[in-house]
Scaffold this motif. Structure first.
Motif, mmCIF file in Angstrom:
data_model
loop_
_atom_site.group_PDB
_atom_site.id
_atom_site.type_symbol
_atom_site.label_atom_id
_atom_site.label_comp_id
_atom_site.label_asym_id
_atom_site.label_seq_id
_atom_site.Cartn_x
_atom_site.Cartn_y
_atom_site.Cartn_z
ATOM 1 N N GLU A 74 0.645 -0.848 -0.251
ATOM 2 C CA GLU A 74 -0.162 -0.666 -0.136
ATOM 3 C C GLU A 74 0.547 1.305 -0.061
ATOM 4 O OE1 GLU A 74 -3.855 -0.242 2.353
ATOM 5 O OE2 GLU A 74 -2.930 1.879 3.101
ATOM 6 N N HIS A 75 0.835 2.235 -0.466
ATOM 7 C CA HIS A 75 1.367 3.376 -0.928
ATOM 8 C C HIS A 75 0.728 3.861 -1.362
ATOM 9 C CE1 HIS A 75 2.043 1.612 -4.900
ATOM 10 N NE2 HIS A 75 2.031 3.169 -5.923
ATOM 11 N N TRP A 76 1.150 6.121 -1.845
ATOM 12 C CA TRP A 76 0.423 6.447 -2.391
ATOM 13 C C TRP A 76 1.679 7.504 -2.801
ATOM 14 C CZ3 TRP A 76 0.593 5.470 3.065
ATOM 15 C CH2 TRP A 76 1.423 6.634 3.520
ATOM 16 N N SER A 119 -0.618 -3.346 7.532
ATOM 17 C CA SER A 119 -0.162 -1.816 7.195
ATOM 18 C C SER A 119 -0.740 -1.770 5.109
ATOM 19 C CB SER A 119 0.951 -2.945 6.706
ATOM 20 O OG SER A 119 1.930 -2.785 7.653
ATOM 21 N N TYR A 120 -2.122 -2.927 5.349
ATOM 22 C CA TYR A 120 -2.886 -3.112 4.319
ATOM 23 C C TYR A 120 -4.346 -2.156 4.447
ATOM 24 C CZ TYR A 120 0.232 -4.879 1.961
ATOM 25 O OH TYR A 120 1.769 -5.509 1.155
ATOM 26 N N THR A 121 -3.844 -0.886 4.712
ATOM 27 C CA THR A 121 -5.712 -0.005 5.362
ATOM 28 C C THR A 121 -7.247 0.018 4.141
ATOM 29 O OG1 THR A 121 -4.707 2.165 4.920
ATOM 30 C CG2 THR A 121 -4.212 0.888 7.072
ATOM 31 N N THR A 140 -4.627 9.117 -3.779
ATOM 32 C CA THR A 140 -4.768 7.790 -3.668
ATOM 33 C C THR A 140 -3.822 6.808 -2.780
ATOM 34 O OG1 THR A 140 -6.171 8.689 -5.634
ATOM 35 C CG2 THR A 140 -7.058 6.399 -4.466
ATOM 36 N N LYS A 141 -4.394 6.016 -1.573
ATOM 37 C CA LYS A 141 -3.674 5.120 -1.610
ATOM 38 C C LYS A 141 -4.562 3.984 -1.888
ATOM 39 C CE LYS A 141 -2.663 6.008 3.593
ATOM 40 N NZ LYS A 141 -3.440 5.491 5.062
ATOM 41 N N HIS A 142 -3.323 3.449 -2.531
ATOM 42 C CA HIS A 142 -3.649 2.045 -3.097
ATOM 43 C C HIS A 142 -2.423 0.796 -3.425
ATOM 44 C CE1 HIS A 142 -1.500 4.014 -6.009
ATOM 45 N NE2 HIS A 142 -1.296 3.270 -6.308
ATOM 46 N N TRP A 143 -3.810 -0.527 -3.219
ATOM 47 C CA TRP A 143 -1.949 -1.295 -3.135
ATOM 48 C C TRP A 143 -2.904 -2.531 -4.164
ATOM 49 C CZ3 TRP A 143 -3.431 -6.145 -0.995
ATOM 50 C CH2 TRP A 143 -4.699 -6.392 -0.004
ATOM 51 N N ASP A 165 7.540 8.299 -2.655
ATOM 52 C CA ASP A 165 6.147 7.578 -2.532
ATOM 53 C C ASP A 165 5.879 7.521 -0.795
ATOM 54 O OD1 ASP A 165 5.578 7.584 -4.455
ATOM 55 O OD2 ASP A 165 5.689 5.259 -5.461
ATOM 56 N N THR A 168 2.305 2.805 4.055
ATOM 57 C CA THR A 168 1.495 2.420 4.954
ATOM 58 C C THR A 168 2.398 1.973 5.341
ATOM 59 O OG1 THR A 168 -0.533 2.714 4.195
ATOM 60 C CG2 THR A 168 -1.008 1.518 5.694
#
Lengths: 181, 181
Positions: A74-76, A119-121, A140-143, A165, A168
């Motif tokens: 998960e990152h943004w 870590s994956y919200t 936008t947070k995404h994974w 970047d 989380t």
């Protein structure tokens, strides 16, 4: 941390998946596929293989490869100076991908990597198949998680500054260390 | 001006070439391939087929298809307001393409469309094959011509504002009229 062997095997496998998907890449490109373990040292579970086709100070086009079941954490993409942050369009070329975004938790197909609940919200699941695409606004947070055949996808975007970047998982380091032992 | 029949035939052929090149596109995408005759009404000689995969106010990714020997007229991407103009990366997927740029006239493979000497002024020839790519800075005059198998190429760029492009040929109109007769 990846051993040189792990790195080379992942690079070779990613190149084969890209070519199998129908995308023509040169040998020089195959040799510069980035293998990212995000400092977590468990590439098959959490990581990604990325070939940057072009990256200028205005835009980027990349190919993202995930092995079967592999999860890209998960990152943004945060704002940087005058830039509101990277706007990214993901388009699946081959295989299936689960994309997770903010919104109602409707997760069915995917799984949170073991021990990584915090870590994956974001857990709004979008299932993507070849030809499907989605544009993510900056911030936008995404994974991503590959289905059982793995996935090859394009990432078309505004300027990419990967090292900036946000992630989380506090254990993540964007730079992958490769060791020769 | 194109007849509806010419338009549909060109669209169908372009979709087939894209798919043959290994790029997966949806039926909806195939049906929105743009067929551009640039107002010249001689599509097989001067024109292009373009599928916009994504276009936002910050970037665009397109597929450009040229039929065998077809020429996409000389043009450039001018500045618009605060934007310095479209920066464009062309990457050949399948077939061969001749790209013409400012510089010494080294034209060998290509041909200037009949009677159009004045409309194709840049003649530095770059021969491009699958996997070859080049990034064009904003404002750079350029034109393309397909080799005898035609060509499928990507165009990855910053924001595209096609109707504001400049063309050397004063007879060009960027909007293609389609007539039902």
């Amino acid at each position: 941390m990846l051993t040189r062997k792990e790195f080379e095997a992942a690079q070779k496998c990613a190149a084969a998946m890209i070519r199998e998907s129908g995308i023509h890449i040169t040998d020089a490109e195959a040799e510069r596929i980035e293998v990212a373990d995000f400092g977590l040292s468990r590439l098959p579970q959490e990581g990604g293989q990325i070939l940057t086709l072009v990256a200028t100070d205005r835009m980027a086009a990349k190919i993202v490869v995930l092995f079967p079941g592999q999860t890209l954490p998960e990152h943004w993409h945060p704002p940087v100076g005058d830039d509101p942050g990277k706007e990214e369009t993901i388009r699946v070329v081959c295989g299936t991908m689960r994309l997770y975004l903010p919104g109602e938790d409707n997760m069915r197909e995917g799984t949170i990597p073991k021990g990584k609940q915090d870590s994956y919200t974001v857990r709004y699941e979008v299932l993507m198949r070849p030809g499907d695409q989605i544009t993510l606004q900056p911030g936008t947070k995404h994974w991503f998680q590959a289905g059982k055949e793995g996935v090859v996808a394009y990432s078309f975007s505004t300027v990419a500054r990967d090292v900036l970047d946000g992630f989380t998982d506090p254990d993540i380091e964007r730079v992958t260390k490769i060791v020769d032992c």
